[in-house]
Write a protein that holds these residues in place. Structure first.
Motif, PDB file in Angstrom:
ATOM      1  N   ASP A 239      31.316  34.623  20.288  1.00  0.00           N
ATOM      2  CA  ASP A 239      31.290  33.574  21.313  1.00  0.00           C
ATOM      3  C   ASP A 239      31.979  34.113  22.565  1.00  0.00           C
ATOM      4  OD1 ASP A 239      31.734  31.403  22.965  1.00  0.00           O
ATOM      5  OD2 ASP A 239      32.043  30.014  21.289  1.00  0.00           O
ATOM      6  N   VAL A 240      31.189  34.386  23.581  1.00  0.00           N
ATOM      7  CA  VAL A 240      31.746  35.015  24.785  1.00  0.00           C
ATOM      8  C   VAL A 240      32.743  34.105  25.492  1.00  0.00           C
ATOM      9  CG1 VAL A 240      29.935  34.295  26.419  1.00  0.00           C
ATOM     10  CG2 VAL A 240      31.142  36.473  26.761  1.00  0.00           C
ATOM     11  N   ASP A 241      32.591  32.797  25.356  1.00  0.00           N
ATOM     12  CA  ASP A 241      33.559  31.904  26.015  1.00  0.00           C
ATOM     13  C   ASP A 241      34.939  32.043  25.385  1.00  0.00           C
ATOM     14  OD1 ASP A 241      31.781  30.824  27.862  1.00  0.00           O
ATOM     15  OD2 ASP A 241      30.990  29.437  26.374  1.00  0.00           O
ATOM     16  N   VAL A 242      34.973  32.180  24.065  1.00  0.00           N
ATOM     17  CA  VAL A 242      36.250  32.349  23.370  1.00  0.00           C
ATOM     18  C   VAL A 242      36.919  33.640  23.846  1.00  0.00           C
ATOM     19  CG1 VAL A 242      37.287  32.746  21.111  1.00  0.00           C
ATOM     20  CG2 VAL A 242      35.485  31.024  21.368  1.00  0.00           C
ATOM     21  N   VAL A 243      36.114  34.695  23.903  1.00  0.00           N
ATOM     22  CA  VAL A 243      36.663  35.998  24.309  1.00  0.00           C
ATOM     23  C   VAL A 243      37.114  35.950  25.775  1.00  0.00           C
ATOM     24  CG1 VAL A 243      36.112  38.459  24.597  1.00  0.00           C
ATOM     25  CG2 VAL A 243      35.230  37.203  22.611  1.00  0.00           C
ATOM     26  N   SER A 244      36.272  35.406  26.642  1.00  0.00           N
ATOM     27  CA  SER A 244      36.617  35.358  28.079  1.00  0.00           C
ATOM     28  C   SER A 244      37.823  34.468  28.340  1.00  0.00           C
ATOM     29  CB  SER A 244      35.437  34.839  28.896  1.00  0.00           C
ATOM     30  OG  SER A 244      34.391  35.757  28.828  1.00  0.00           O
ATOM     31  N   ASN A 245      37.901  33.355  27.644  1.00  0.00           N
ATOM     32  CA  ASN A 245      39.061  32.468  27.854  1.00  0.00           C
ATOM     33  C   ASN A 245      40.359  33.190  27.505  1.00  0.00           C
ATOM     34  OD1 ASN A 245      37.499  30.395  28.747  1.00  0.00           O
ATOM     35  ND2 ASN A 245      37.402  29.326  26.791  1.00  0.00           N
ATOM     36  N   ALA A 246      40.312  33.962  26.423  1.00  0.00           N
ATOM     37  CA  ALA A 246      41.519  34.694  26.034  1.00  0.00           C
ATOM     38  C   ALA A 246      41.805  35.821  27.020  1.00  0.00           C
ATOM     39  CB  ALA A 246      41.358  35.248  24.622  1.00  0.00           C
ATOM     40  N   LEU A 247      40.763  36.563  27.389  1.00  0.00           N
ATOM     41  CA  LEU A 247      40.961  37.653  28.371  1.00  0.00           C
ATOM     42  C   LEU A 247      41.551  37.121  29.667  1.00  0.00           C
ATOM     43  CD1 LEU A 247      37.637  39.712  28.204  1.00  0.00           C
ATOM     44  CD2 LEU A 247      39.913  40.490  27.570  1.00  0.00           C
ATOM     45  N   GLY A 248      41.083  35.931  30.038  1.00  0.00           N
ATOM     46  CA  GLY A 248      41.530  35.332  31.301  1.00  0.00           C
ATOM     47  C   GLY A 248      43.009  34.993  31.303  1.00  0.00           C
ATOM     48  N   LEU A 249      43.604  34.885  30.138  1.00  0.00           N
ATOM     49  CA  LEU A 249      45.038  34.576  30.071  1.00  0.00           C
ATOM     50  C   LEU A 249      45.894  35.778  30.459  1.00  0.00           C
ATOM     51  CD1 LEU A 249      45.109  32.563  26.717  1.00  0.00           C
ATOM     52  CD2 LEU A 249      45.220  31.655  29.048  1.00  0.00           C
ATOM     53  N   ASP A 250      45.294  36.947  30.397  1.00  0.00           N
ATOM     54  CA  ASP A 250      46.019  38.145  30.810  1.00  0.00           C
ATOM     55  C   ASP A 250      46.070  38.162  32.340  1.00  0.00           C
ATOM     56  OD1 ASP A 250      46.618  40.829  31.638  1.00  0.00           O
ATOM     57  OD2 ASP A 250      46.186  41.475  29.587  1.00  0.00           O
ATOM     58  N   ALA A 251      47.285  38.145  32.859  1.00  0.00           N
ATOM     59  CA  ALA A 251      47.444  38.039  34.319  1.00  0.00           C
ATOM     60  C   ALA A 251      46.780  39.202  35.053  1.00  0.00           C
ATOM     61  CB  ALA A 251      48.925  37.972  34.672  1.00  0.00           C
ATOM     62  N   ARG A 252      46.597  40.331  34.384  1.00  0.00           N
ATOM     63  CA  ARG A 252      45.946  41.459  35.053  1.00  0.00           C
ATOM     64  C   ARG A 252      44.452  41.235  35.211  1.00  0.00           C
ATOM     65  NH1 ARG A 252      47.652  45.823  30.826  1.00  0.00           N
ATOM     66  NH2 ARG A 252      46.987  44.033  29.585  1.00  0.00           N
ATOM     67  N   ILE A 253      43.901  40.335  34.400  1.00  0.00           N
ATOM     68  CA  ILE A 253      42.446  40.148  34.398  1.00  0.00           C
ATOM     69  C   ILE A 253      42.066  38.841  35.092  1.00  0.00           C
ATOM     70  CG2 ILE A 253      40.406  39.915  32.920  1.00  0.00           C
ATOM     71  CD1 ILE A 253      41.861  41.706  30.873  1.00  0.00           C
ATOM     72  N   GLY A 254      42.536  37.709  34.589  1.00  0.00           N
ATOM     73  CA  GLY A 254      42.196  36.411  35.201  1.00  0.00           C
ATOM     74  C   GLY A 254      40.827  35.932  34.736  1.00  0.00           C
ATOM     75  N   ARG A 255      40.634  34.624  34.718  1.00  0.00           N
ATOM     76  CA  ARG A 255      39.424  34.054  34.123  1.00  0.00           C
ATOM     77  C   ARG A 255      38.224  33.969  35.076  1.00  0.00           C
ATOM     78  NH1 ARG A 255      35.441  32.656  32.397  1.00  0.00           N
ATOM     79  NH2 ARG A 255      34.916  31.289  30.652  1.00  0.00           N
ATOM     80  N   LYS A 256      38.523  33.982  36.403  1.00  0.00           N
ATOM     81  CA  LYS A 256      37.429  33.759  37.354  1.00  0.00           C
ATOM     82  C   LYS A 256      36.344  34.844  37.255  1.00  0.00           C
ATOM     83  CE  LYS A 256      39.957  31.268  40.890  1.00  0.00           C
ATOM     84  NZ  LYS A 256      40.534  31.355  42.231  1.00  0.00           N
ATOM     85  N   TYR A 257      35.110  34.429  37.368  1.00  0.00           N
ATOM     86  CA  TYR A 257      33.939  35.326  37.348  1.00  0.00           C
ATOM     87  C   TYR A 257      33.825  36.123  36.050  1.00  0.00           C
ATOM     88  CZ  TYR A 257      33.389  34.150  42.211  1.00  0.00           C
ATOM     89  OH  TYR A 257      33.197  33.457  43.373  1.00  0.00           O
ATOM     90  N   LEU A 258      34.337  35.560  34.966  1.00  0.00           N
ATOM     91  CA  LEU A 258      34.293  36.263  33.686  1.00  0.00           C
ATOM     92  C   LEU A 258      33.454  35.488  32.665  1.00  0.00           C
ATOM     93  CD1 LEU A 258      35.569  38.938  32.809  1.00  0.00           C
ATOM     94  CD2 LEU A 258      37.467  37.672  31.820  1.00  0.00           C
ATOM     95  N   THR A 259      32.553  34.636  33.152  1.00  0.00           N
ATOM     96  CA  THR A 259      31.712  33.869  32.242  1.00  0.00           C
ATOM     97  C   THR A 259      30.416  34.624  31.998  1.00  0.00           C
ATOM     98  OG1 THR A 259      32.646  31.820  33.075  1.00  0.00           O
ATOM     99  CG2 THR A 259      30.530  31.649  31.928  1.00  0.00           C
ATOM    100  N   GLY A 260      30.276  35.193  30.824  1.00  0.00           N
ATOM    101  CA  GLY A 260      29.048  35.919  30.520  1.00  0.00           C
ATOM    102  C   GLY A 260      27.866  34.968  30.571  1.00  0.00           C
ATOM    103  N   ALA A 261      26.838  35.325  31.306  1.00  0.00           N
ATOM    104  CA  ALA A 261      25.675  34.442  31.428  1.00  0.00           C
ATOM    105  C   ALA A 261      24.485  35.278  31.873  1.00  0.00           C
ATOM    106  CB  ALA A 261      25.977  33.315  32.422  1.00  0.00           C
ATOM    107  N   ILE A 262      23.997  34.980  33.097  1.00  0.00           N
ATOM    108  CA  ILE A 262      22.901  35.765  33.668  1.00  0.00           C
ATOM    109  C   ILE A 262      23.506  36.464  34.884  1.00  0.00           C
ATOM    110  CG2 ILE A 262      22.041  33.928  35.176  1.00  0.00           C
ATOM    111  CD1 ILE A 262      19.187  34.675  34.180  1.00  0.00           C
ATOM    112  N   GLY A 263      22.813  37.362  35.493  1.00  0.00           N
ATOM    113  CA  GLY A 263      23.409  38.163  36.558  1.00  0.00           C
ATOM    114  C   GLY A 263      23.707  37.390  37.832  1.00  0.00           C
ATOM    115  N   TYR A 264      24.257  38.113  38.785  1.00  0.00           N
ATOM    116  CA  TYR A 264      24.596  37.527  40.081  1.00  0.00           C
ATOM    117  C   TYR A 264      23.427  37.711  41.055  1.00  0.00           C
ATOM    118  CZ  TYR A 264      25.629  42.463  40.932  1.00  0.00           C
ATOM    119  OH  TYR A 264      25.536  43.828  41.029  1.00  0.00           O
ATOM    120  N   GLY A 265      23.470  36.954  42.161  1.00  0.00           N
ATOM    121  CA  GLY A 265      22.417  37.064  43.176  1.00  0.00           C
ATOM    122  C   GLY A 265      22.946  36.621  44.522  1.00  0.00           C
ATOM    123  N   GLY A 266      22.038  36.153  45.382  1.00  0.00           N
ATOM    124  CA  GLY A 266      22.454  35.659  46.691  1.00  0.00           C
ATOM    125  C   GLY A 266      22.407  36.724  47.768  1.00  0.00           C
TER     126      GLY A 266
END
Ligand SMILES: NC(=O)c1ccc[n+]([C@@H]2O[C@H](COP(=O)([O-])OP(=O)(O)OC[C@H]3O[C@@H](n4cnc5c(N)ncnc54)[C@H](O)[C@@H]3O)[C@@H](O)[C@H]2O)c1
Length: 466
Positions: free
Chosen positions: A241-268
């Motif tokens: 479950d990528v949300d479980v992994v990302s939520n935990a990774l985001g707790l590490d102050a060196r990493i942070g949770r923003k833009y760490l939601t595995g999904a589809i790619g970026y655009g714009g």
């Protein structure tokens, strides 16, 4: 202490900046080459569509005026922010053609000015562009010297479309590339009075600032791509479950949770081109920017990978619905959007694609309609789709229930990239739910891991390290 600023280029960023400065008590002269934009601003209206812009311009119209004349703007302000387009060129660099023209006009006006003026480039450019590409134009046209008669800064904004004004007034930091101390100090003073939530200014050379600007987007897209890679790995782990992994990774102050939601790619309009540009400039400097080029390559391969995965799962000639055409929720911008790329890719495979976006009324659809059908409602899409792909985390998709997907097909396949409907759909009868970034088949994933650690014969093998 100046209160008089000019903004050259009244597009999405420039008009927003003009409205934001005026809301903070600055007198603003805006310049554009488009007469209609000038007229709209002078009538107290937004020249482009952007959140809150209409109110910012209308409520502060006594402090904003617009003109076609660069000279008028330069002579009636102490500092000019240049925010014209810098489109990507065929090499991956950013074209300076609009900026060169603006700097030429500003230079001519500087020739007529006896007092100090600061010229601030805000458009995104590559290292070297301000000092090597643009300052010589100002000096040539004005007959004056940078650092003596006028100042120059490179100071891009870190904003997102849809929240430009809020982001401009509440930055994490302001980036000031300065030709000299005087021009940087003047700009820092203006920012300190303009920003609502003024954080630190990072002051540096023009070239370091130019690199910093594209590094921010490049780093953020690398983070997104890293999360997408984790999502793929999670699909192959029992209970992954990528949300479980990302939520935990985001707790590490060196990493942070923003833009760490595995999904589809970026655009714009910004993210994809900045990686290409960093790759280009690094190469020109004799450096291989492999992280930037790999990130870009991985992002560009997503639509093809999605199509390769989905096509064998649907019947030939069936209809697939793509929900989400903009590159992010609440935006009408479809440039480099993954939803559009996926829809086009599926069409190429001969699948009939129907699509919907909550903002489609405000999108230019002619181009898109050449490749697939854009419908007016989610309901119309779901009524005919054997497979449904949800490509943005738009709240409009959040309230869908399993019953909304029922149609002539015995089983409807749902690819939910942001796991928006996980609770509603994962065990719903008649739906094959694929929550991207979550274990696709626990039994098969367990068997694969077991084999990796114990081999086919039940004896431990090398992978276990025993
Ligand atoms: N749009 C974004 O999300 C975003 C984010 C960060 C940075 N940027 C950068 O900001 C810059 C501007 O982007 P934008 O989205 O506001 O562009 P835009 O196309 O919306 O607006 C540019 C405006 O400049 C005007 N213009 C062109 N040449 C001119 C000239 N010589 N004098 C006066 N006006 C002129 C155009 O008529 C237009 O109104 C680009 O360099 C872009 O890379 C954009």
């Amino acid at each position: 202490m100046t209160q008089n600023v000019s903004v050259i280029g009244l597009g999405k960023l420039g008009a927003s900046m003009a409205g934001a400065f005026a809301s903070r008590g600055f007198n603003v002269v805006g310049v554009d080459v488009n007469q209609r934009s000038i007229d709209l601003v002078n009538e107290g209206h937004a020249p482009v569509q952007e959140t809150d812009l209409e109110e910012y311009i209308s409520q502060n119209k006594e402090r904003i005026r617009a003109t076609l004349s660069h000279e008028d703007a330069v002579l009636n302000s102490d500092i000019s922010f240049v925010i014209v387009p810098t489109p990507s060129d065929e090499k991956g660099s950013f074209s300076l053609q609009y900026a060169e023209w603006a700097f030429k006009e500003i230079g001519k006006a500087l020739a007529k000015k006896s007092t100090y003026h600061n010229v601030v480039l805000t458009s995104t450019v590559l290292p070297g562009a301000t000092r090597q590409g643009l300052i010589p134009i100002l000096e040539r046209e004005s007959g004056k010297k940078a650092g003596v008669d006028f100042g120059v800064c490179y100071s891009p904004e870190f904003i997102a479309l849809g929240s430009i004004i809020r982001d401009f007034l509440n930055p994490d930091f302001t980036l000031i590339g300065e030709f000299d101390e005087r021009s940087g100090a003047m700009l820092e003073d203006i920012y300190s009075r303009a920003m609502v939530n003024h954080q630190k200014s990072a002051r540096m050379s023009l070239e370091n600032a130019e690199l910093t600007k594209i590094s921010v987007n490049t780093f953020v897209t690398t983070k997104i791509t890293f999360a997408n890679m984790l999502a793929e790995i999670c699909e192959k782990l029992p209970g992954g479950d990528v949300d479980v992994v990302s939520n935990a990774l985001g707790l590490d102050a060196r990493i942070g949770r923003k833009y760490l939601t595995g999904a589809i790619g970026y655009g714009g309009p910004c993210f994809p081109r900045d990686n290409v540009a960093l790759t280009y400039i690094a190469k020109e400097l004799g450096v291989e920017a492999e992280i930037a080029s790999t990130t870009d390559g991985m992002n560009r391969s997503i639509a093809a990978k999605v199509a390769d995965r989905l096509i064998p799962m649907v019947k030939p000639g069936s209809t697939v619905a793509v929900l989400g055409l903009s590159y992010k929720p609440f935006s009408h911008v479809t440039e480099e959007s993954q939803g559009v790329y996926v829809a086009r890719q599926l069409s190429k495979h001969g699948v009939r694609v129907v699509a919907y976006d909550p903002m489609s009324n405000e999108m230019s659809l002619d181009d898109l309609r050449r490749d697939f059908v854009v419908l007016d409602s989610i309901k119309e899409c779901l009524a005919q789709a054997e497979a449904v792909l949800i490509t943005t985390p738009d709240p409009a998709f959040k309230d869908l229930a399993a019953a909304d997907f029922k149609n002539e097909w015995a089983e409807v396949l749902v690819f939910d990239f942001w796991r928006t409907l996980r609770e509603q759909l994962k065990d719903a009868p008649g739906i094959k739910y694929v929550g991207i970034g979550t274990s696709e088949d626990d039994a098969a994933n367990t068997a694969r891991l077991k084999k990796l650690w114990w081999g086919n014969d039940g004896e431990s093998n090398g992978a276990s390290g025993k």
